[in-house]
Design an enzyme around this catalytic site. Structure first.
Site, PDB file in Angstrom:
ATOM      1  N   GLY A  74       0.788  -1.218   0.000  1.00 53.77           N
ATOM      2  CA  GLY A  74       0.000   0.000   0.000  1.00 53.77           C
ATOM      3  C   GLY A  74       0.822   1.271   0.000  1.00 53.77           C
ATOM      4  N   ASN A 155      -8.323   3.814   8.512  1.00 53.54           N
ATOM      5  CA  ASN A 155      -7.670   2.706   9.207  1.00 53.54           C
ATOM      6  C   ASN A 155      -7.700   2.828  10.721  1.00 53.54           C
ATOM      7  OD1 ASN A 155      -5.843   4.925   8.406  1.00 53.54           O
ATOM      8  ND2 ASN A 155      -4.338   3.839   9.637  1.00 53.54           N
ATOM      9  N   GLN A 183      -7.469  -0.392   3.571  1.00 52.94           N
ATOM     10  CA  GLN A 183      -8.214  -0.950   4.701  1.00 52.94           C
ATOM     11  C   GLN A 183      -9.554  -1.554   4.275  1.00 52.94           C
ATOM     12  OE1 GLN A 183      -6.279  -0.260   7.737  1.00 52.94           O
ATOM     13  NE2 GLN A 183      -7.318  -2.176   8.154  1.00 52.94           N
ATOM     14  N   SER A 203      -3.254  -3.506  -0.417  1.00 48.77           N
ATOM     15  CA  SER A 203      -2.139  -4.238   0.188  1.00 48.77           C
ATOM     16  C   SER A 203      -2.625  -5.585   0.687  1.00 48.77           C
ATOM     17  CB  SER A 203      -1.549  -3.428   1.348  1.00 48.77           C
ATOM     18  OG  SER A 203      -0.383  -4.037   1.854  1.00 48.77           O
ATOM     19  N   THR A 241      11.848  -8.025 -11.247  1.00 50.21           N
ATOM     20  CA  THR A 241      11.263  -9.364 -11.336  1.00 50.21           C
ATOM     21  C   THR A 241      10.103  -9.500 -10.363  1.00 50.21           C
ATOM     22  OG1 THR A 241      13.420 -10.284 -11.922  1.00 50.21           O
ATOM     23  CG2 THR A 241      11.743 -11.832 -11.144  1.00 50.21           C
ATOM     24  N   CYS A 329       1.603   1.803  12.058  1.00 49.84           N
ATOM     25  CA  CYS A 329       2.739   2.500  11.453  1.00 49.84           C
ATOM     26  C   CYS A 329       3.215   3.661  12.309  1.00 49.84           C
ATOM     27  CB  CYS A 329       2.346   3.018  10.076  1.00 49.84           C
ATOM     28  SG  CYS A 329       1.546   1.820   9.026  1.00 49.84           S
TER      29      CYS A 329
END
Length: 386
Positions: A74, A155, A183, A203, A241, A329
Site C-alpha cells: 500500500g 484505518n 483498509q 495491500s 522481477t 505504522c
C-alpha cells in the site's frame, strides 16, 4: 500473567495469512521458481500464474487485468499515485487535494511532492465522525488541482467515505481521483467501475494475504509515469522481477475474502455488537469513534476519558491480548492521533483511545474476553488512582 490462548484483535494492522494462500504460494517458492520474464519452458508456469492472479484480482474489483500493476504494498502504491500527480501534470497545475485523516503514506508523500516538485496541498475538512464535508470538497477544488486522494475507509476509526460521489465531483472538473483502499479491499464490496476512481491502492496483508505485496489500479487511459525504471515488467510501468509466490497468495486471499464477504461481515458485526454492549454496560462514559453506520465491520475505536490508551495496551498485552492505540505504522509516536485531532476530539479523550479490530478468524468468545479484560483494566486503574 497471560491468558492461555492469546487473542489477536489488531487486524487493521495486519491479518493472519489465509491457509489457502500459503498453499497456493508454496509451489512457486519451492519448485516453479522460474523468472516469468524468461522465454524457456521452465518459466511458463510462473508466467501463467502471474496472469491468472492478475485476472483474479481484476475480477474481484471490477477492473481490467491490464489495469492492475503489482507493487510492494500500500505505501508504494500510495507514493506512486501522489507523485504521479506531480510528474504527469503541467507546472501550473500542481495542487494535490487530500484530507487530514489519510494514512501517512499519503500525507508524507504529499509533503515530499511539495518539497521536491513545488506542489501545493489542500486539505478537505471532516466532521466529528471522520466523514468528508462535501461542500468543503467542492470549494477546495480549483483549476490548479492536479489530483485528489481520499481514502475509502479510515484505518483508525473505520469510517467509510462516499468515494463514488467525490470522484464524480472531481471528474466534473477533469481532475484525477485516487483512493487509498488498503483498509477496505477484501472487507467491503469494492467495484472500481462503480466508484469511478482513476487509481486505487491495495495491500495483501490487510486481507489475509502475505506481507510485502500489493497493487496499484490505474484505470485504462490514466497517465502513469514509471516509478521504478529498468526492465519491461508490469506493462513497462514498474521494473523488477515479479514476486510470483506472493502475487499468487494475494490473489488467492482476495478471492476467498470476496467470496466469503457476506458471511464474514455478519460474523464481524455480531462480535462488534457483543463487544460494544459489554463495554457500554460497565463503562458509562465510553465514546465509540467514527461513523456509527458507515464503518468497516469489526473495527472499533473507543475512547475512555481519563484513561491512557498506551497503558491499557501494555496491560492487555501482558494478558495475551493484542490491540493498538491507532495506526500500527505510528505506534512509536506518543502524540495523539492525527485522525482524532482532525475530528476535533479533546486531547484527554484522544489519549484514552484503543483500536480493536476483529478479523475473520476471531470468535464471539474472543469479543467477550476482550471486553471483560478492558473493563478489568479500567477498574484496576481507577482503584490505583483512588
Amino acid at each position: 500473567m497471560s491468558t492461555r490462548n492469546p487473542i489477536y484483535a489488531d487486524n487493521a494492522a495486519t491479518t493472519q495469512l489465509d491457509p489457502a494462500a500459503l498453499d497456493a504460494m508454496l509451489p512457486f517458492l519451492r519448485d516453479s521458481y522460474g523468472n516469468p520474464s524468461s522465454l524457456y519452458s521452465f518459466s511458463r508456469s510462473a508466467k501463467k500464474a502471474l496472469q491468472e492472479a492478475r485476472n483474479t484480482i481484476a475480477e474481484c474489483i471490477g477492473a481490467l487485468p491490464e489495469e492492475i500493476i503489482f507493487t510492494s504494498g500500500g505505501s508504494e502504491s500510495d507514493n506512486w499515485a501522489i507523485k504521479n500527480f506531480a510528474f504527469a501534470t503541467p507546472q501550473n497545475k500542481r495542487q494535490i487535494l487530500t484530507t487530514p485523516i489519510e494514512h501517512h503514506a499519503i500525507l508524507n508523500s504529499c509533503a515530499e511532492a511539495v518539497r521536491l516538485f513545488g506542489c501545493s496541498t489542500g486539505c478537505v475538512a471532516v466532521d466529528k465522525f471522520g466523514t468528508i464535508d462535501i461542500d468543503d470538497f467542492r470549494a477546495k477544488l480549483s483549476e490548479n488541482t492536479a489530483g485528489v486522494s481520499i481514502m475509502l475507509a479510515n484505518n483508525e476509526v473505520g469510517t467509510i467515505q462516499d468515494i463514488k460521489t467525490l470522484a464524480a465531483i472531481a471528474h466534473e472538473h477533469n481532475i484525477l481521483f485516487h483512493t487509498d483502499a488498503v483498509q477496505a479491499i477484501g472487507h467491503i464490496p469494492v467495484n472500481v467501475q462503480e466508484l469511478g476512481v482513476d487509481m486505487l491502492s491495495a495491500s495483501a496483508h490487510k486481507f489475509n494475504g502475505p506481507k510485502g505485496i500489493g497493487f496499484l489500479l490505474a484505470k485504462r487511459g490514466t497517465s502513469l509515469v514509471s516509478f521504478v525504471n529498468g526492465g519491461q515488467q508490469e506493462f513497462a510501468r514498474r521494473a523488477g522481477t515479479e514476486n510470483v509466490a506472493s502475487i499468487v497468495g494475494m490473489a488467492t486471499a482476495l478471492k476467498n475474502n470476496c467470496s466469503q464477504m457476506h458471511e464474514n461481515t455478519l460474523k464481524l458485526q455480531k462480535m462488534e455488537t457483543l463487544f460494544k454492549e459489554i463495554i457500554s454496560e460497565s463503562i458509562s462514559n465510553v465514546v465509540f469513534n467514527g461513523d456509527p453506520v458507515n464503518h468497516l465491520p469489526g473495527l472499533i475505536s473507543l475512547s475512555i476519558p481519563g484513561a491512557s490508551g498506551e497503558s491499557l495496551l501494555h496491560i492487555l498485552d501482558l494478558k495475551g491480548i493484542a490491540v493498538s492505540t491507532g495506526a500500527a505504522c505510528n505506534s512509536k509516536d506518543t502524540e495523539i492521533s492525527h485522525v482524532l485531532k482532525a475530528m476535533n476530539h479533546p486531547e484527554d479523550l484522544a489519549k484514552g483511545t484503543l483500536r480493536v479490530s476483529f478479523g475473520k478468524y476471531n470468535t464471539l468468545e474472543d469479543a467477550e474476553k476482550m471486553a471483560d479484560a478492558i473493563i478489568q483494566c479500567i477498574r484496576k486503574v481507577k482503584i490505583r488512582k483512588n
